[in-house]
Design an enzyme around this catalytic site. Structure first.
Site, short mmCIF file in Angstrom:
data_model
loop_
_atom_site.label_atom_id
_atom_site.label_comp_id
_atom_site.label_asym_id
_atom_site.label_seq_id
_atom_site.Cartn_x
_atom_site.Cartn_y
_atom_site.Cartn_z
CG HIS A 87 -3.98 7.07 3.15
ND1 HIS A 87 -4.10 6.84 4.50
CD2 HIS A 87 -3.52 5.91 2.64
CE1 HIS A 87 -3.71 5.61 4.78
NE2 HIS A 87 -3.36 5.01 3.67
CG ASP A 104 -2.02 -0.94 1.23
OD1 ASP A 104 -2.04 -1.80 0.32
OD2 ASP A 104 -2.87 -0.86 2.13
CG HIS A 163 2.15 0.20 4.42
ND1 HIS A 163 1.93 -0.69 5.47
CD2 HIS A 163 0.99 0.88 4.24
CE1 HIS A 163 0.68 -0.52 5.88
NE2 HIS A 163 0.09 0.42 5.16
NI NI Z 1 -2.58 3.18 3.36
#
Ligand code: NI
Length: 274
Positions: free
Chosen positions: A144, A90, A231
């Site tokens: 986000h 992500d 991430h």
């Molecule tokens: Ni995120």
């Protein structure tokens, strides 16, 4: 009969293991082969049976070696038969993403990237490379936000605007999203109209537990059909990737994209594993 130890004419030596039973043998009142049975398959038949790489090699007999075709880089994987795992990253594209792509390419592993729309223009080359190398890209919203705090129209725009930007940049359709913070409800899913991809293993990489812990969580924490959250904005997650792919394969798992995990048909609604 040719010498089974020396099939020098291009024939293929096949050794049938003891204990093989077949209807044909049963018809001869033979229950099963009693001992290992060496057979020579003639050269012409052997070439029909074998892979293109072997045929190319066999056809070069007596000539200087000219190489063999590279095997196909992406073999479709049937995750209803093979235990698969989806690695997902992500918040990119980030400056670390190219290093992750290098690592995945070296092991011919696929992953899914949930991209932040506002980061896509600055990382357009990375996004295109991600797609060109066989990975999946999907929406992680424009900026986000917690989608459950927004109006339906705003939530839809957050996801769909990022999807449109990714589509324009990479030339592929975007059909899924990941809600930031995993915050999603029925109203958001209805407004967005795409599957909301969550996860079954959260590596919590943003808490910086260290590379070894990340490897352990991803490799040993996952079950078949699982979706693992990382991430690619965290260097440790990128550094850990080669050992994670290797460790998953040691356990018999194949890393695939989210779409591959579901055989191309990702179910609607909230999805956290196959
Ligand atoms: Ni995120």
């Amino acid at each position: 009969m040719p010498d089974p130890a020396n099939p020098a004419d291009g024939g293929l030596l096949v050794v049938l293991a003891p204990g093989i039973a077949s209807p044909e043998l049963a018809g001869l009142d033979i229950e099963a082969t009693a001992e290992a049975l060496p057979l020579i398959v003639d050269a012409e038949t052997a070439l029909e049976w074998t892979a293109p790489e072997w045929r190319a090699l066999a056809e070069q007999a007596g000539q200087p070696f000219a190489g063999v075709p590279a095997p196909a880089t992406s073999v479709p994987i049937d995750c209803s038969l093979v235990p698969c795992v989806a690695l997902t990253y992500d918040d990119g594209p980030s400056g670390y993403t190219p290093q992750l792509l290098d690592a995945l390419a070296a092991q011919r592993a696929s992953a899914t990237f949930f991209l932040i729309g506002s980061a896509v223009p600055g990382g357009a080359d990375t996004v295109r490379r991600t797609v060109a190398e066989g990975h999946e890209v999907a929406s992680h919203t424009m900026s986000h936000p917690d989608l459950t705090t927004l109006s339906a129209a705003a939530a839809r725009a957050q996801v769909r605007d990022a999807a449109a930007l990714i589509e324009q940049t990479a030339g592929v359709p975007v059909t899924m999203f990941r809600p930031p913070y995993g915050a999603v409800n029925a109203a958001v899913i209805d407004a967005v109209g795409m599957p909301a991809i969550l996860w079954s293993v959260d590596t919590n990489d943003w808490r910086r537990p260290g590379v070894d812990v990340l490897i352990d969580r991803a490799v040993n924490g996952v079950s078949p059909g699982g979706i693992v959250l990382f991430h690619d904005t965290h260097l440790d997650s990128v550094t850990a990737a080669p050992a994670i792919v290797e460790g998953l394969r040691d356990r018999g798992f194949e890393p695939v994209t989210v779409s591959e995990l579901f055989g191309g048909s990702v179910p609607a609604g909230r999805v956290s594993s196959r």
